[in-house]
Write a protein that holds these residues in place. Structure first.
Motif, short mmCIF file in Angstrom:
data_model
loop_
_atom_site.label_atom_id
_atom_site.label_comp_id
_atom_site.label_asym_id
_atom_site.label_seq_id
_atom_site.Cartn_x
_atom_site.Cartn_y
_atom_site.Cartn_z
N SER A 37 0.86 -1.18 0.00
CA SER A 37 0.00 0.00 0.00
C SER A 37 0.90 1.24 0.00
O SER A 37 2.08 1.16 0.36
CB SER A 37 -0.91 -0.01 1.23
OG SER A 37 -0.13 -0.03 2.41
N GLU A 42 0.60 -2.43 4.33
CA GLU A 42 -0.09 -3.65 3.93
C GLU A 42 0.53 -4.24 2.68
O GLU A 42 0.88 -3.53 1.74
CB GLU A 42 -1.56 -3.32 3.66
CG GLU A 42 -2.43 -4.51 3.41
CD GLU A 42 -3.90 -4.12 3.23
OE1 GLU A 42 -4.70 -5.06 3.09
OE2 GLU A 42 -4.24 -2.93 3.21
N LEU A 44 0.07 -5.96 -0.68
CA LEU A 44 -1.01 -6.10 -1.65
C LEU A 44 -0.76 -7.23 -2.62
O LEU A 44 -1.68 -7.73 -3.26
CB LEU A 44 -1.18 -4.79 -2.44
CG LEU A 44 -1.36 -3.52 -1.61
CD1 LEU A 44 -1.52 -2.31 -2.54
CD2 LEU A 44 -2.55 -3.64 -0.68
N SER A 65 -3.33 -9.84 -3.88
CA SER A 65 -4.21 -10.36 -2.84
C SER A 65 -5.67 -10.26 -3.30
O SER A 65 -6.07 -9.26 -3.90
CB SER A 65 -4.01 -9.54 -1.56
OG SER A 65 -5.00 -9.85 -0.61
N HIS A 68 -7.65 -7.13 -3.06
CA HIS A 68 -7.20 -5.94 -3.78
C HIS A 68 -7.28 -6.07 -5.30
O HIS A 68 -6.76 -5.24 -6.02
CB HIS A 68 -5.78 -5.58 -3.35
CG HIS A 68 -5.68 -5.18 -1.92
ND1 HIS A 68 -6.13 -3.99 -1.44
CD2 HIS A 68 -5.22 -5.87 -0.84
CE1 HIS A 68 -5.94 -3.92 -0.15
NE2 HIS A 68 -5.39 -5.06 0.24
#
Length: 165
Positions: A37, A42, A44, A65, A68
């Motif tokens: 991110s 985070e 992704l 992920s 996302h």
């Protein structure tokens, strides 16, 4: 995806995997990247440039992920790595491989101007042991300048912070 067979891993195994990936990167043998991110809080997904497709060529691999997907991240990542492969590494060919059932991944290759060369039947063994087909998408250096991938807004820097793109 060959790497998926090793998961799930415990923390010690994952640390070893990260060390191996870092070593290959430092040796210029394989280039794996994390996708985070904007604030770095985070994970992704992940991506990489892999020299496993022959002399003068690199393969782009990526995963996002599930929480996302559908936001254009894979297209942005693959576009950026396509630029790096051609403009920094000077390769003749870039490939993207995906399972034919992965419609979104095939759409990424198509959006960036890659050409579907074919589908190889029962080419890969999935983590569950089943044989799966794989699509092969290619972009050649002479096709690259007119491709949508060439228009991807990207900045790339070397280890010393010198701007490459």
């Amino acid at each position: 995806m060959e790497w998926a067979k090793r998961y799930p891993m415990n923390v010690t195994q994952q640390a070893g995997q990260l060390r191996r990936m870092r070593g290959l990167f430092d040796l210029g043998q394989d280039f794996a990247y994390g996708v985070f991110s904007r604030d770095g809080s985070e994970v992704l997904g992940g991506t990489g440039l892999h020299p496993r497709v022959g002399e003068g060529a690199l393969e782009i691999g990526y995963w996002i992920s599930a929480s996302h997907t559908g936001r254009g991240l894979a297209t942005e990542i693959a576009g950026a790595l396509t630029r790096v492969a051609f403009e920094v590494e000077g390769v003749r060919r870039v490939e993207i491989h995906c399972d034919p059932r992965n419609v979104r991944s095939a759409a990424v290759a198509r959006r960036l101007g890659f050409v579907h060369e074919g589908t190889l039947r029962q080419r890969l063994v999935a983590p569950d042991g089943t044989l799966r087909d794989t699509m092969s998408w290619t972009l050649l250096s002479e096709e690259y300048p007119a491709s949508p991938a060439a228009a991807t807004v990207t900045e790339a820097f070397d280890v010393l912070g010198q701007k490459l793109l």
